[in-house]
Scaffold this active site. Structure first.
Site, PDB file in Angstrom:
ATOM      1  N   TYR A 135       0.836  -1.199   0.000  1.00 34.97           N
ATOM      2  CA  TYR A 135       0.000   0.000   0.000  1.00 34.97           C
ATOM      3  C   TYR A 135       0.871   1.250   0.000  1.00 34.97           C
ATOM      4  O   TYR A 135       0.551   2.247  -0.669  1.00 34.97           O
ATOM      5  CB  TYR A 135      -0.947   0.010   1.197  1.00 34.97           C
ATOM      6  CG  TYR A 135      -1.782   1.276   1.260  1.00 34.97           C
ATOM      7  CD1 TYR A 135      -2.727   1.557   0.276  1.00 34.97           C
ATOM      8  CD2 TYR A 135      -1.619   2.194   2.299  1.00 34.97           C
ATOM      9  CE1 TYR A 135      -3.478   2.724   0.323  1.00 34.97           C
ATOM     10  CE2 TYR A 135      -2.369   3.357   2.347  1.00 34.97           C
ATOM     11  CZ  TYR A 135      -3.300   3.616   1.357  1.00 34.97           C
ATOM     12  OH  TYR A 135      -4.042   4.772   1.403  1.00 34.97           O
ATOM     13  N   ARG A 142       1.537   6.722  -6.989  1.00 33.07           N
ATOM     14  CA  ARG A 142       0.491   7.706  -7.245  1.00 33.07           C
ATOM     15  C   ARG A 142       1.005   9.121  -6.991  1.00 33.07           C
ATOM     16  O   ARG A 142       0.779  10.038  -7.800  1.00 33.07           O
ATOM     17  CB  ARG A 142      -0.734   7.420  -6.362  1.00 33.07           C
ATOM     18  CG  ARG A 142      -1.821   8.495  -6.421  1.00 33.07           C
ATOM     19  CD  ARG A 142      -3.062   8.102  -5.641  1.00 33.07           C
ATOM     20  NE  ARG A 142      -2.772   7.843  -4.234  1.00 33.07           N
ATOM     21  CZ  ARG A 142      -3.682   7.411  -3.355  1.00 33.07           C
ATOM     22  NH1 ARG A 142      -4.933   7.206  -3.741  1.00 33.07           N
ATOM     23  NH2 ARG A 142      -3.351   7.191  -2.090  1.00 33.07           N
ATOM     24  N   TYR A 194      -1.400  12.982   6.819  1.00 34.75           N
ATOM     25  CA  TYR A 194      -0.995  11.926   7.745  1.00 34.75           C
ATOM     26  C   TYR A 194       0.499  12.024   8.049  1.00 34.75           C
ATOM     27  O   TYR A 194       1.300  12.349   7.159  1.00 34.75           O
ATOM     28  CB  TYR A 194      -1.268  10.550   7.134  1.00 34.75           C
ATOM     29  CG  TYR A 194      -2.686  10.044   7.262  1.00 34.75           C
ATOM     30  CD1 TYR A 194      -3.643  10.704   8.021  1.00 34.75           C
ATOM     31  CD2 TYR A 194      -3.070   8.871   6.628  1.00 34.75           C
ATOM     32  CE1 TYR A 194      -4.929  10.219   8.129  1.00 34.75           C
ATOM     33  CE2 TYR A 194      -4.358   8.378   6.730  1.00 34.75           C
ATOM     34  CZ  TYR A 194      -5.287   9.051   7.481  1.00 34.75           C
ATOM     35  OH  TYR A 194      -6.560   8.571   7.593  1.00 34.75           O
ATOM     36  N   ARG A 207     -12.032  13.120   1.851  1.00 39.16           N
ATOM     37  CA  ARG A 207     -12.903  12.198   2.588  1.00 39.16           C
ATOM     38  C   ARG A 207     -14.229  11.982   1.869  1.00 39.16           C
ATOM     39  O   ARG A 207     -14.855  10.932   1.997  1.00 39.16           O
ATOM     40  CB  ARG A 207     -13.163  12.725   3.995  1.00 39.16           C
ATOM     41  CG  ARG A 207     -11.914  12.849   4.849  1.00 39.16           C
ATOM     42  CD  ARG A 207     -11.282  11.515   5.137  1.00 39.16           C
ATOM     43  NE  ARG A 207     -10.104  11.643   6.009  1.00 39.16           N
ATOM     44  CZ  ARG A 207      -9.338  10.635   6.370  1.00 39.16           C
ATOM     45  NH1 ARG A 207      -9.580   9.411   5.924  1.00 39.16           N
ATOM     46  NH2 ARG A 207      -8.286  10.834   7.148  1.00 39.16           N
ATOM     47  N   GLU A 308     -14.477  -1.435   6.184  1.00 41.51           N
ATOM     48  CA  GLU A 308     -14.455  -0.119   5.560  1.00 41.51           C
ATOM     49  C   GLU A 308     -15.758   0.038   4.782  1.00 41.51           C
ATOM     50  O   GLU A 308     -16.287  -0.942   4.237  1.00 41.51           O
ATOM     51  CB  GLU A 308     -13.246   0.014   4.622  1.00 41.51           C
ATOM     52  CG  GLU A 308     -13.132   1.361   3.930  1.00 41.51           C
ATOM     53  CD  GLU A 308     -11.770   1.546   3.252  1.00 41.51           C
ATOM     54  OE1 GLU A 308     -10.740   1.338   3.942  1.00 41.51           O
ATOM     55  OE2 GLU A 308     -11.740   1.900   2.054  1.00 41.51           O
TER      56      GLU A 308
END
Length: 317
Positions: A135, A142, A194, A207, A308
């Site tokens: 991840y 990205r 983060y 979000r 999730e």
């Protein structure tokens, strides 16, 4: 400008939507992307839980023009562009970089520079790649592409990144001529802020994204987990994680505005399919008028998180 965009969950064998251009997402099919003049069909290797398969559909009235640009599949409508990229997922950082570069170049060339929703699926999300969790490698690839394209993290839309048991990297999106409104959660640190403990390159997504449509506002919810601030909550307790997710989703709904309708549908990703009855009971208590639900197996981006939820607030008629 209001978009003529509608969305719903359909039975697995629903017929195509007549004269509409549509993006359809199917679980329980071999991983593939197929394209016709009327439909972009993405089967990203998802597996339904408890036999509850559904077809996720996004549609706009009127014809769509199908095209290919290298590995990018495109279905272009006058107001909305659907695009999908599917290639092997190894090496993941390199291929994530290529996917975002190809997709953004293709949508910009057609006059749809603003993605309003993005999905990312790939295998072995917690596996190792060059000493990093996969991840993290995905986030690095990205991020490199977004830097080269001049895309700021704050301008990214709602997104999902989930691990599957099927090989291959799928990245697909909905793009528009004008941007949606990014919605952040007052209960959470924005993902692109983060701390480095989670990844050398922060995730890049909002979000949620609010858009205006012919049927009123839609709120496109990112994959949402049991995180407050930037920390995972309720380790090992699926029920408590679900309640935390619902608090996060309620906060997004409140932030987006009182005119936003209730959720039309939700997709629930479960790391452990046996948790489905407990999560279903919590959702039934939370929503007086339950939205349509699609239950799938999926590995959340942090190992300690068990569930999730993503979806969309929208009027369906």
């Amino acid at each position: 400008m209001a978009l003529p965009l509608k969305t719903s969950l359909l039975p697995p064998h629903a017929s195509e939507s007549g004269s509409c251009a549509c993006l359809r997402v199917r679980a329980d099919l071999p991983p593939a992307v197929t394209l016709s003049d009327g439909c972009l069909l993405v089967a990203p290797g998802l597996e339904s839980v408890a036999g509850g398969s559904s077809v996720e559909e996004w549609r706009v009235d009127g014809p769509g023009h199908a095209a290919r640009e290298g590995p990018v599949h495109l279905l272009e409508h006058a107001d909305v562009l659907f695009a999908a990229w599917h290639q092997p997922d190894d090496p993941l950082a390199d291929n994530a970089y290529q996917a975002y570069l190809n997709l953004f170049q293709a949508i910009r060339a057609r006059g749809f520079p603003h993605p309003i929703r993005i999905w990312n699926y790939f295998s072995r999300i917690h596996g190792d790649e060059c000493g990093l969790e996969r991840y993290q490698s995905f986030c690095i690839g990205r991020g490199k592409a977004l830097d080269e394209l001049g895309v700021t993290e704050e301008s990214m839309p709602a997104a999902t990144a989930i691990g599957t048991r099927a090989a291959g990297l799928f990245v697909y999106l909905i793009a528009a001529r004008n941007p949606g409104q990014a919605i952040e959660n007052p209960r959470q640190v924005s993902a692109y802020r983060y701390p480095e403990q989670y990844s050398p390159e922060s995730p890049a997504f909002a979000r949620a994204t609010r858009i205006e449509t012919d049927l009123g506002p839609q709120l496109l919810l990112s994959g949402t987990a049991s995180i407050t601030g930037h920390e995972s909550r309720h380790i090992g307790d699926c029920a408590a994680q679900t309640r935390e997710i619902l608090a996060n989703l309620d906060a997004l709904h409140a932030t987006a505005g009182p005119d936003v309708p209730p959720p039309a549908w939700l997709r629930v990703y479960l790391r452990r399919p046996e948790d489905q009855p407990e999560v279903a009971a919590i959702l039934a208590l939370h929503y007086p008028r339950p939205p349509a639900l699609h239950w799938v197996y999926g590995d959340v981006c942090r190992r300690e998180l068990l569930v999730e939820i993503e979806g969309v607030h929208a009027r369906t008629a």
